[in-house]
Design a protein around this motif. Structure first.
Motif, PDB file in Angstrom:
ATOM      1  N   ARG A 122       0.838  -1.211   0.000  1.00 52.06           N
ATOM      2  CA  ARG A 122       0.000   0.000   0.000  1.00 52.06           C
ATOM      3  C   ARG A 122       0.869   1.255   0.000  1.00 52.06           C
ATOM      4  O   ARG A 122       0.555   2.245  -0.676  1.00 52.06           O
ATOM      5  CB  ARG A 122      -0.929  -0.002   1.204  1.00 52.06           C
ATOM      6  CG  ARG A 122      -1.743   1.275   1.295  1.00 52.06           C
ATOM      7  CD  ARG A 122      -3.085   1.062   1.893  1.00 52.06           C
ATOM      8  NE  ARG A 122      -3.916   2.238   1.674  1.00 52.06           N
ATOM      9  CZ  ARG A 122      -5.203   2.289   1.881  1.00 52.06           C
ATOM     10  NH1 ARG A 122      -5.835   1.211   2.286  1.00 52.06           N
ATOM     11  NH2 ARG A 122      -5.882   3.391   1.674  1.00 52.06           N
ATOM     12  N   ASP A 123       1.958   1.220   0.742  1.00 44.95           N
ATOM     13  CA  ASP A 123       2.858   2.370   0.775  1.00 44.95           C
ATOM     14  C   ASP A 123       3.455   2.614  -0.606  1.00 44.95           C
ATOM     15  O   ASP A 123       3.551   3.759  -1.060  1.00 44.95           O
ATOM     16  CB  ASP A 123       3.957   2.121   1.808  1.00 44.95           C
ATOM     17  CG  ASP A 123       4.798   3.360   2.063  1.00 44.95           C
ATOM     18  OD1 ASP A 123       4.208   4.425   2.314  1.00 44.95           O
ATOM     19  OD2 ASP A 123       6.030   3.266   1.997  1.00 44.95           O
ATOM     20  N   TRP A 124       3.873   1.538  -1.273  1.00 50.57           N
ATOM     21  CA  TRP A 124       4.414   1.689  -2.621  1.00 50.57           C
ATOM     22  C   TRP A 124       3.395   2.318  -3.566  1.00 50.57           C
ATOM     23  O   TRP A 124       3.710   3.229  -4.328  1.00 50.57           O
ATOM     24  CB  TRP A 124       4.811   0.319  -3.177  1.00 50.57           C
ATOM     25  CG  TRP A 124       6.054  -0.269  -2.594  1.00 50.57           C
ATOM     26  CD1 TRP A 124       6.920   0.319  -1.709  1.00 50.57           C
ATOM     27  CD2 TRP A 124       6.567  -1.574  -2.845  1.00 50.57           C
ATOM     28  NE1 TRP A 124       7.937  -0.542  -1.394  1.00 50.57           N
ATOM     29  CE2 TRP A 124       7.765  -1.714  -2.079  1.00 50.57           C
ATOM     30  CE3 TRP A 124       6.151  -2.636  -3.631  1.00 50.57           C
ATOM     31  CZ2 TRP A 124       8.530  -2.876  -2.103  1.00 50.57           C
ATOM     32  CZ3 TRP A 124       6.909  -3.801  -3.650  1.00 50.57           C
ATOM     33  CH2 TRP A 124       8.078  -3.917  -2.890  1.00 50.57           C
ATOM     34  N   ILE A 125       2.169   1.784  -3.516  1.00 50.14           N
ATOM     35  CA  ILE A 125       1.162   2.171  -4.508  1.00 50.14           C
ATOM     36  C   ILE A 125       0.550   3.533  -4.205  1.00 50.14           C
ATOM     37  O   ILE A 125       0.381   4.369  -5.106  1.00 50.14           O
ATOM     38  CB  ILE A 125       0.073   1.085  -4.598  1.00 50.14           C
ATOM     39  CG1 ILE A 125       0.669  -0.215  -5.160  1.00 50.14           C
ATOM     40  CG2 ILE A 125      -1.088   1.543  -5.471  1.00 50.14           C
ATOM     41  CD1 ILE A 125      -0.244  -1.410  -5.079  1.00 50.14           C
ATOM     42  N   VAL A 126       0.223   3.785  -2.939  1.00 48.90           N
ATOM     43  CA  VAL A 126      -0.475   5.026  -2.585  1.00 48.90           C
ATOM     44  C   VAL A 126       0.499   6.176  -2.357  1.00 48.90           C
ATOM     45  O   VAL A 126       0.339   7.263  -2.921  1.00 48.90           O
ATOM     46  CB  VAL A 126      -1.348   4.807  -1.331  1.00 48.90           C
ATOM     47  CG1 VAL A 126      -2.012   6.117  -0.906  1.00 48.90           C
ATOM     48  CG2 VAL A 126      -2.405   3.749  -1.612  1.00 48.90           C
ATOM     49  N   SER A 127       1.524   5.960  -1.549  1.00 42.00           N
ATOM     50  CA  SER A 127       2.442   7.045  -1.196  1.00 42.00           C
ATOM     51  C   SER A 127       3.497   7.278  -2.273  1.00 42.00           C
ATOM     52  O   SER A 127       3.757   8.419  -2.663  1.00 42.00           O
ATOM     53  CB  SER A 127       3.136   6.735   0.140  1.00 42.00           C
ATOM     54  OG  SER A 127       2.185   6.567   1.162  1.00 42.00           O
ATOM     55  N   ASP A 128       4.111   6.194  -2.779  1.00 43.27           N
ATOM     56  CA  ASP A 128       5.193   6.343  -3.756  1.00 43.27           C
ATOM     57  C   ASP A 128       4.688   6.405  -5.192  1.00 43.27           C
ATOM     58  O   ASP A 128       5.487   6.644  -6.104  1.00 43.27           O
ATOM     59  CB  ASP A 128       6.180   5.179  -3.622  1.00 43.27           C
ATOM     60  CG  ASP A 128       6.844   5.131  -2.259  1.00 43.27           C
ATOM     61  OD1 ASP A 128       6.725   6.126  -1.517  1.00 43.27           O
ATOM     62  OD2 ASP A 128       7.464   4.102  -1.939  1.00 43.27           O
ATOM     63  N   ARG A 129       3.402   6.170  -5.386  1.00 37.28           N
ATOM     64  CA  ARG A 129       2.795   6.191  -6.729  1.00 37.28           C
ATOM     65  C   ARG A 129       3.544   5.256  -7.687  1.00 37.28           C
ATOM     66  O   ARG A 129       3.835   5.588  -8.838  1.00 37.28           O
ATOM     67  CB  ARG A 129       2.781   7.606  -7.292  1.00 37.28           C
ATOM     68  CG  ARG A 129       1.832   8.546  -6.572  1.00 37.28           C
ATOM     69  CD  ARG A 129       0.412   8.293  -7.010  1.00 37.28           C
ATOM     70  NE  ARG A 129      -0.544   9.062  -6.226  1.00 37.28           N
ATOM     71  CZ  ARG A 129      -1.788   9.325  -6.614  1.00 37.28           C
ATOM     72  NH1 ARG A 129      -2.222   8.876  -7.778  1.00 37.28           N
ATOM     73  NH2 ARG A 129      -2.610   9.996  -5.849  1.00 37.28           N
ATOM     74  N   THR A 130       3.853   4.064  -7.200  1.00 37.94           N
ATOM     75  CA  THR A 130       4.498   3.056  -8.044  1.00 37.94           C
ATOM     76  C   THR A 130       3.560   2.664  -9.178  1.00 37.94           C
ATOM     77  O   THR A 130       2.378   2.439  -8.968  1.00 37.94           O
ATOM     78  CB  THR A 130       4.864   1.820  -7.199  1.00 37.94           C
ATOM     79  OG1 THR A 130       5.680   2.241  -6.112  1.00 37.94           O
ATOM     80  CG2 THR A 130       5.608   0.801  -8.013  1.00 37.94           C
ATOM     81  N   ARG A 131       4.110   2.592 -10.387  1.00 37.21           N
ATOM     82  CA  ARG A 131       3.275   2.324 -11.564  1.00 37.21           C
ATOM     83  C   ARG A 131       3.122   0.831 -11.864  1.00 37.21           C
ATOM     84  O   ARG A 131       2.136   0.413 -12.458  1.00 37.21           O
ATOM     85  CB  ARG A 131       3.874   3.040 -12.783  1.00 37.21           C
ATOM     86  CG  ARG A 131       3.908   4.554 -12.642  1.00 37.21           C
ATOM     87  CD  ARG A 131       4.267   5.220 -13.951  1.00 37.21           C
ATOM     88  NE  ARG A 131       5.661   5.090 -14.297  1.00 37.21           N
ATOM     89  CZ  ARG A 131       6.580   6.027 -14.112  1.00 37.21           C
ATOM     90  NH1 ARG A 131       6.233   7.169 -13.536  1.00 37.21           N
ATOM     91  NH2 ARG A 131       7.824   5.841 -14.480  1.00 37.21           N
ATOM     92  N   LEU A 132       4.134   0.038 -11.471  1.00 36.40           N
ATOM     93  CA  LEU A 132       4.110  -1.397 -11.776  1.00 36.40           C
ATOM     94  C   LEU A 132       4.663  -2.147 -10.573  1.00 36.40           C
ATOM     95  O   LEU A 132       5.784  -1.887 -10.125  1.00 36.40           O
ATOM     96  CB  LEU A 132       4.954  -1.694 -13.022  1.00 36.40           C
ATOM     97  CG  LEU A 132       5.121  -3.158 -13.438  1.00 36.40           C
ATOM     98  CD1 LEU A 132       3.770  -3.814 -13.696  1.00 36.40           C
ATOM     99  CD2 LEU A 132       5.995  -3.263 -14.687  1.00 36.40           C
ATOM    100  N   VAL A 133       3.869  -3.071 -10.047  1.00 38.50           N
ATOM    101  CA  VAL A 133       4.270  -3.879  -8.896  1.00 38.50           C
ATOM    102  C   VAL A 133       4.123  -5.350  -9.276  1.00 38.50           C
ATOM    103  O   VAL A 133       3.093  -5.749  -9.840  1.00 38.50           O
ATOM    104  CB  VAL A 133       3.408  -3.578  -7.654  1.00 38.50           C
ATOM    105  CG1 VAL A 133       3.733  -4.556  -6.534  1.00 38.50           C
ATOM    106  CG2 VAL A 133       3.624  -2.149  -7.183  1.00 38.50           C
ATOM    107  N   ALA A 134       5.148  -6.140  -8.973  1.00 33.27           N
ATOM    108  CA  ALA A 134       5.087  -7.582  -9.242  1.00 33.27           C
ATOM    109  C   ALA A 134       5.125  -8.339  -7.921  1.00 33.27           C
ATOM    110  O   ALA A 134       5.975  -8.078  -7.070  1.00 33.27           O
ATOM    111  CB  ALA A 134       6.245  -8.022 -10.130  1.00 33.27           C
ATOM    112  N   LEU A 135       4.188  -9.274  -7.761  1.00 36.30           N
ATOM    113  CA  LEU A 135       4.188 -10.204  -6.633  1.00 36.30           C
ATOM    114  C   LEU A 135       4.736 -11.524  -7.154  1.00 36.30           C
ATOM    115  O   LEU A 135       4.130 -12.158  -8.019  1.00 36.30           O
ATOM    116  CB  LEU A 135       2.772 -10.417  -6.105  1.00 36.30           C
ATOM    117  CG  LEU A 135       2.170  -9.322  -5.231  1.00 36.30           C
ATOM    118  CD1 LEU A 135       0.733  -9.678  -4.879  1.00 36.30           C
ATOM    119  CD2 LEU A 135       2.972  -9.145  -3.976  1.00 36.30           C
ATOM    120  N   ALA A 136       5.897 -11.944  -6.638  1.00 32.94           N
ATOM    121  CA  ALA A 136       6.551 -13.152  -7.139  1.00 32.94           C
ATOM    122  C   ALA A 136       6.761 -14.136  -5.998  1.00 32.94           C
ATOM    123  O   ALA A 136       6.970 -13.746  -4.855  1.00 32.94           O
ATOM    124  CB  ALA A 136       7.894 -12.800  -7.782  1.00 32.94           C
TER     125      ALA A 136
END
Length: 684
Positions: A122-136
């Motif tokens: 959530r921190d990556w996506i909401v605060s850092d505005r990450t455009r692409l996240v991979a769950l591996a």
């Protein structure tokens, strides 16, 4: 009405109801009081087109009926929604109620732990505005469940939340066209994937969308190093442009096999991030198990052992807990004892057996031959795995873990290592069904080619051959525990072909020949076991002494046991030697000495059934009938409890005779009813 409801709030509500950008413009003008004719002039549309667009809006808001009353109803609903969810008139946060997740979202009825991972994502996506996240991560480790919880936690931060599975591997153009139409409300302007990707990025800029793509690995070609199927490379281009270009949205990719584009772009300070997902924490694993078995605090240490053995994998924990509940009435101690009895102590994960296929079977089938060869060498030759093209591919498939000890190297996940061992043993068993099988055929079955066999014969015999011998020994043990004694014997004979000095296999062969009353062969292999296996030499010595007693040479048995007794540190082996020493004394009529040794054996190994049966006979010889009956009863009880754990149908002949006598004494069964259970043997 526009003064009462901010435009941003109207936009968010409309997007949540899948209103397209063109329909939204029409709606905003209508809410501002524009007539149908004025809207047409403003947008360059006919009156019919305007009414059609507004009609689509009313359908999406589920407003029934005809006539101008529908716009009034829509205004009323929007105002009511705003007053309920957006009372701050200063415009700090005019957010709508959470957008529903669109698509076929997997159900996650129970979810344990992962608080740290959820917070980081959530921190990556909401605060850092990450455009692409991979769950591996490896198979069934919980990637999809975590992504579902993430998607459920983020709707208020996005205008649209869309879930798509790529399990059926739709062609890129088909997938892109569907995504564009869903986000814009209109078909794509082009059928060319490159232009479709550009249009999808425009949609990502126009509104804030969370797009979750599950089962990414189904886009990759099987049987080759990790890469896309023919014609599916545009998915890689999509991921690259989503990560590189500036937009308002986020794409979450769930995969066991990490796309190369993601690996190249990812970084702690980059708009592309990778979260490698491991097993559940100890606390979360305990919670999962307790949810199935109930909260039994007395089993905490056993629960922690199970969590550790399963590597925190949720699926393995569920399967093990369910088996414990169904078969062992929730008794983890009994479950663990069963596995130790049935699988021995060859490897702590051997009991998982076919369960590991659920985790690694699909991805293993997609491995390239050179990847399988590298893994076979690592398992059979104890090779260190260093950086190479194959290791990079295996790492992206989440099958290797990178370490930096003495340079970059890779470790095999313990569960995957056991899976590979199971695969090897299955291949070795299959090849034995062919006629005229030789050692070279078995070597080829586990991945060694003819040129490797010719050029490395000495090394293969010393290293690979020894490992294969140990695998055959494991295979034989498992067959023996299932009552498949002839097959077990065959595997143990193969074991000593590959590893002539494997003491454990010689001991096992001695036991088989012992049971078959082929005494000379039994003694031969017991003696070889005594010579080759430091840890097992005392067990072999114990069984050789046993054979001397059966042959009437009790003095020889005493002479072989007495000198080594003080050397033995393992309680179970020392107990077996004491049992045989007591038996030898009993055969000589030295009852008090026999009783002393047998009681000491029972003190060291309370489950020593034979010691109880012998002690019962000692007490009968001393005329203590009631005490003897108590020992017969206790031995029979322990024997029946042990039989619940494993098949003990093939026991040493003297044990079968004692068991028969115990049943006659305790259960009152007539001797004639038991004759069929007795296997005669020659004590001479």
């Amino acid at each position: 009405m526009n003064e009462l409801i901010p435009t941003e709030f109207v936009s968010r509500i409309a997007i949540a109801h899948r209103v397209s950008a063109a329909e939204l413009k029409t709606l905003q003008l209508a809410l501002q009081g524009y007539s149908t004719a004025d809207i047409g002039i403003e947008l360059g549309l006919s009156g019919v087109a305007v009414r059609k667009r507004l009609g689509e809006v009313y359908k999406k808001f589920q407003i029934p009926g005809d006539g101008p009353g529908k716009l009034t109803e829509l205004k009323h609903r929007l105002l009511e929604r705003y007053e309920s969810h957006g009372p701050n008139r200063m415009g700090v946060d005019f957010r709508m109620s959470p957008a529903p997740i669109e698509g076929q979202v997997p159900d996650v009825p129970a979810f344990y732990g992962r608080e740290e991972e959820l917070a980081r994502l959530r921190d990556w996506i909401v605060s850092d505005r990450t455009r692409l996240v991979a769950l591996a991560g490896t198979g069934k480790i919980g990637k999809t469940a975590l992504a579902v919880k993430l998607a459920q936690a983020l709707p208020s931060d996005f205008d649209r939340v869309i879930w798509r599975s790529l399990r059926d591997a739709p062609p890129p153009a088909e997938f892109l066209a569907e995504a564009i139409e869903e986000l814009s409300g209109s078909p794509p302007a082009s059928q060319t994937p490159g232009k479709q990707i550009s249009q999808l990025i425009e949609c990502f800029c126009a509104s804030r969308c969370l797009l979750v793509l599950d089962d990414i690995e189904h886009l990759f070609v099987p049987g080759q190093l990790a890469g896309y199927r023919q014609g599916y490379q545009d998915y890689g281009e999509l991921l690259r442009r989503v990560g590189e270009l500036n937009h308002r949205s986020c794409l979450v990719a769930i995969a066991q096999e990490l796309p190369l584009e993601v690996s190249l772009m990812a970084g702690n300070l980059q708009p592309v991030r990778v979260l490698p997902l491991g097993g559940l924490s100890e606390a979360a694993g305990r919670e999962l198990i307790a949810g199935i078995l109930g909260g039994n605090n007395s089993q905490c240490d056993k629960i922690d052992k199970l969590v550790a053995d399963c590597g925190g994998n949720p699926l393995l924990l569920r399967l093990a807990s369910q088996k414990t509940q169904d078969v062992f009435e929730g008794d983890l101690d009994l479950f663990i004892k069963y596995n130790e009895h049935f699988f021995g102590k060859f490897h702590k994960l051997a009991w998982m057996g076919e369960w590991l296929d659920l985790l690694f079977g699909p991805v293993f089938e997609r491995l390239a031959p050179e990847e399988k060869a590298l893994l076979n060498r690592a398992i059979l030759m104890a090779e260190t795995i260093y950086l190479s093209r194959e290791t990079q591919s295996l790492e992206r498939r989440s099958l290797l873990e990178k370490t930096h000890h003495n340079g970059i190297r890779f470790d095999i996940d313990p569960a995957f290592r056991q899976f590979l061992v199971e695969k090897m043993m299955a291949g070795m068993a299959d090849i034995l069904n062919s006629p005229d099988v030789g050692q070279s055929d078995i070597l080829r079955a586990v991945g060694f080619q003819d040129f490797e066999i010719r050029d490395n014969q000495n090394f293969l015999e010393k290293t690979v051959g020894q490992k294969i011998g140990r695998l055959f020994n494991q295979m034989g043990y498992r067959k023996f525990m299932k009552g498949e004694y002839i097959t077990a014997k065959s595997y143990w004979l193969w074991a000593i072909q590959f590893h002539p000095q494997l003491g454990a296999a010689h001991f096992n062969l001695g036991s088989i020949y012992d049971n078959l009353q082929e005494i000379d062969l039994a003694k031969e292999h017991y003696n070889l076991a005594k010579n080759y296996q430091a840890k097992g030499k005392y067990s072999a010595a114990s069984n050789l002494a046993r054979l001397e007693i059966l042959a009437g040479n009790s003095e020889a048995a005493i002479a072989s046991i007495s000198p080594i007794l003080d050397e033995v540190e393992i309680d179970s082996i020392r107990a077996a030697l004491l049992k045989n020493l007591g038996w030898a004394y009993f055969a000589q009529g030295r009852h008090s000495e026999a009783e002393e040794q047998l009681k000491e054996a029972i003190a060291l190994e309370p489950s020593s059934v034979a010691a109880y049966y012998l002690l019962a006979q000692v007490k009968e010889a001393a005329g203590e009938e009631q005490t003897a009956l108590d020992y017969w009863r206790e031995g029979l009880h322990i024997s029946r409890e042990k039989t619940k754990l494993k098949d003990e149908s093939w026991k040493y002949p003297e044990f079968k005779q004692w068991e028969t006598e115990a049943k006659r004494r305790v259960d009152g069964i007539e001797e004639t009813e038991l004759e069929e259970d007795i296997i005669p043997f020659d004590r001479s």
